[in-house]
Scaffold this active site. Structure first.
Site, mmCIF file in Angstrom:
data_model
loop_
_atom_site.group_PDB
_atom_site.id
_atom_site.type_symbol
_atom_site.label_atom_id
_atom_site.label_comp_id
_atom_site.label_asym_id
_atom_site.label_seq_id
_atom_site.Cartn_x
_atom_site.Cartn_y
_atom_site.Cartn_z
ATOM 1 N N HIS A 24 -0.949 0.067 -9.723
ATOM 2 C CA HIS A 24 -1.617 -0.843 -8.765
ATOM 3 C C HIS A 24 -2.077 -2.102 -9.503
ATOM 4 C CE1 HIS A 24 -4.022 -1.068 -4.770
ATOM 5 N NE2 HIS A 24 -3.700 -2.278 -5.194
ATOM 6 N N ARG A 29 0.857 -1.189 0.000
ATOM 7 C CA ARG A 29 0.000 0.000 0.000
ATOM 8 C C ARG A 29 0.890 1.235 0.000
ATOM 9 N NH1 ARG A 29 -3.355 -2.818 -1.641
ATOM 10 N NH2 ARG A 29 -5.387 -3.375 -0.745
HETATM 11 P P1 NDP Z 1 -1.455 -11.474 5.338
HETATM 12 O O1 NDP Z 1 -2.400 -10.933 6.339
HETATM 13 O O2 NDP Z 1 -1.616 -12.888 4.893
HETATM 14 O O3 NDP Z 1 0.057 -11.310 5.871
HETATM 15 C C1 NDP Z 1 0.494 -10.175 6.489
HETATM 16 C C2 NDP Z 1 1.919 -10.390 6.995
HETATM 17 O O4 NDP Z 1 2.387 -9.154 7.545
HETATM 18 C C3 NDP Z 1 2.000 -11.426 8.104
HETATM 19 O O5 NDP Z 1 3.178 -12.188 7.978
HETATM 20 C C4 NDP Z 1 2.069 -10.557 9.365
HETATM 21 O O6 NDP Z 1 2.745 -11.145 10.471
HETATM 22 C C5 NDP Z 1 2.858 -9.385 8.869
HETATM 23 N N1 NDP Z 1 2.635 -8.192 9.698
HETATM 24 C C6 NDP Z 1 1.482 -7.513 9.907
HETATM 25 N N2 NDP Z 1 1.678 -6.474 10.742
HETATM 26 C C7 NDP Z 1 2.987 -6.499 11.064
HETATM 27 C C8 NDP Z 1 3.807 -5.689 11.885
HETATM 28 N N3 NDP Z 1 3.317 -4.633 12.549
HETATM 29 N N4 NDP Z 1 5.118 -5.986 11.982
HETATM 30 C C9 NDP Z 1 5.616 -7.066 11.322
HETATM 31 N N5 NDP Z 1 4.894 -7.873 10.518
HETATM 32 C C10 NDP Z 1 3.594 -7.589 10.395
HETATM 33 O O7 NDP Z 1 -1.500 -10.473 4.096
HETATM 34 P P2 NDP Z 1 -1.288 -10.826 2.544
HETATM 35 O O8 NDP Z 1 0.036 -11.445 2.364
HETATM 36 O O9 NDP Z 1 -2.478 -11.548 1.998
HETATM 37 O O10 NDP Z 1 -1.346 -9.361 1.880
HETATM 38 C C11 NDP Z 1 -0.467 -8.321 2.268
HETATM 39 C C12 NDP Z 1 -0.909 -6.997 1.658
HETATM 40 O O11 NDP Z 1 -0.634 -6.967 0.264
HETATM 41 C C13 NDP Z 1 -2.419 -6.724 1.712
HETATM 42 O O12 NDP Z 1 -2.810 -6.266 2.992
HETATM 43 C C14 NDP Z 1 -2.591 -5.682 0.635
HETATM 44 O O13 NDP Z 1 -2.482 -4.382 1.199
HETATM 45 C C15 NDP Z 1 -1.413 -5.918 -0.310
HETATM 46 N N6 NDP Z 1 -1.881 -6.315 -1.648
HETATM 47 C C16 NDP Z 1 -1.484 -5.567 -2.735
HETATM 48 C C17 NDP Z 1 -1.889 -5.913 -4.020
HETATM 49 C C18 NDP Z 1 -1.432 -5.145 -5.231
HETATM 50 O O14 NDP Z 1 -1.921 -5.350 -6.331
HETATM 51 N N7 NDP Z 1 -0.473 -4.244 -5.117
HETATM 52 C C19 NDP Z 1 -2.754 -7.075 -4.251
HETATM 53 C C20 NDP Z 1 -3.082 -7.812 -3.046
HETATM 54 C C21 NDP Z 1 -2.660 -7.421 -1.798
HETATM 55 P P3 NDP Z 1 2.189 -12.485 11.164
HETATM 56 O O15 NDP Z 1 2.406 -13.579 10.152
HETATM 57 O O16 NDP Z 1 3.026 -12.636 12.359
HETATM 58 O O17 NDP Z 1 0.716 -12.231 11.412
#
Ligand code: NDP
Length: 302
Positions: free
Chosen positions: A265, A217
């Site tokens: 995007h 994002r």
């Molecule tokens: P998930 O919820 O599956 O994974 C999120 C990861 O981030 C997890 O490993 C989580 O840790 C980690 N995380 C969250 N908060 C923190 C923090 N404060 N510090 C450290 N690590 C953190 O998300 P996805 O992989 O499905 O998607 C990620 C993002 O990708 C989406 O939220 C979206 O914004 C973006 N996206 C962008 C697209 C594009 O076209 N550009 C398309 C699709 C998605 P833990 O495993 O410990 O919970």
């Protein structure tokens, strides 16, 4: 069941025939002011969320749910499920690999040279010379990590909780991971604790001439800090797919910066052909009175 489809970005005329075929006993409708059991949403028109009190499930049509969560009209107590779409996961990893290889093989620099009709080779690195750091090891980050490791890159990943992924060094301490990294890929959800994480302090910890790939994002990147790091030569290149304001305004200095590659995007689009089965699975769970899959943790914000 009655199922609302509301999106200003996803095309109803494309989705509805597929949904109706997959769930023939359910009634789908778009935008009408009537009650529903399930709402399928991505960038819904203003006022939609306020009408969804008492709905059994809001199923996002996107993987990222930050916009829905940030809407003050989100109906409290209604569960929200993310869409975990295998086609989208594959597309995201392809985008990440494309950017990492573009930078690793110096294609970003060769494109700039071509514009000047300049013939000059840069030093070759092996994949095993490079450490790729991934912020976020969730559905997207873990798939990209696995595929980068399969190409021979050293891979480090940052998440809230430690992970065990073959070929991936897991970190919960960002300051410990960044100094190892030649490239940084952001695949975090946008939450209050991840906003602005790609900032001057963290960029300075990366190895010189690194690249940054933001496919999560726009709010993750502090654009002024990124430009400073590029202009100082510390950062080699930035691949940016997402922005605070989209479409990226024509006046943004990012458009013309030689160290920046912009995509609209488009790193991973929802792929109805692979997403429908996941939506069907959750609708059937609601019908059976079971807990839907991939529910958002409202406290964590993702
Ligand atoms: P998930 O919820 O599956 O994974 C999120 C990861 O981030 C997890 O490993 C989580 O840790 C980690 N995380 C969250 N908060 C923190 C923090 N404060 N510090 C450290 N690590 C953190 O998300 P996805 O992989 O499905 O998607 C990620 C993002 O990708 C989406 O939220 C979206 O914004 C973006 N996206 C962008 C697209 C594009 O076209 N550009 C398309 C699709 C998605 P833990 O495993 O410990 O919970």
């Amino acid at each position: 069941m009655d199922i609302l489809f509301a999106s200003e970005t996803e095309k109803a005329e494309f989705w509805l025939p597929l949904l109706q075929r997959a769930l023939p006993q359910d009634r789908f409708f778009v935008g009408e002011e009537r009650s529903c059991d399930v709402a399928l949403l991505a960038t819904p028109p203003a006022g939609t969320l306020a009408r969804l009190k008492g709905v059994k499930l809001i199923q996002s049509l996107w993987m990222g749910v930050d916009k829905l969560l940030a809407d003050p009209e989100y109906p409290r107590g209604v569960p929200l499920a993310r869409l975990i779409d295998p086609g989208m996961v594959a597309a995201m990893s392809e985008s990440v690999l494309a950017h990492v290889l573009d930078w690793h093989r110096h294609h970003d620099r060769y494109r700039a040279q071509q514009a000047r009709s300049e013939w000059r080779r840069f030093k070759q690195y092996l994949a095993s010379d490079r450490t790729i750091g991934i912020l976020g090891l969730g559905e997207l980050g873990s798939d990209a990590a696995r595929k980068l490791a399969a190409l021979g890159f050293r891979v480090a990943g940052y998440s809230r909780r430690p992970k065990q992924l073959a070929g991936v060094q897991s970190f919960t301490d960002l300051d410990a991971m960044l100094p190892l990294c030649n490239a940084l890929v952001c695949l975090l959800p946008l939450t209050p604790s991840t906003r602005g994480i790609v900032n001057g302090k963290n960029l300075a910890l990366l190895k010189p001439h690194s690249c940054v790939i933001n496919v999560a994002r726009g709010g993750h990147v502090v654009v002024g800090d990124l430009l400073k790091s590029l202009d100082s030569g510390h950062l080699g290149h930035a691949y940016l797919d997402v922005f605070d304001s989209e479409p990226l305004p024509p006046a943004s200095p990012l458009w013309k910066h030689p160290g920046v590659t912009i995509t609209p995007h488009s790193a991973a689009l929802t792929e109805p052909r692979t997403a429908i089965a996941k939506i069907v699975e959750n609708v059937e769970r609601v019908r059976r009175g079971e807990t839907p899959l991939y529910l958002v943790d409202f406290d964590a914000g993702y």
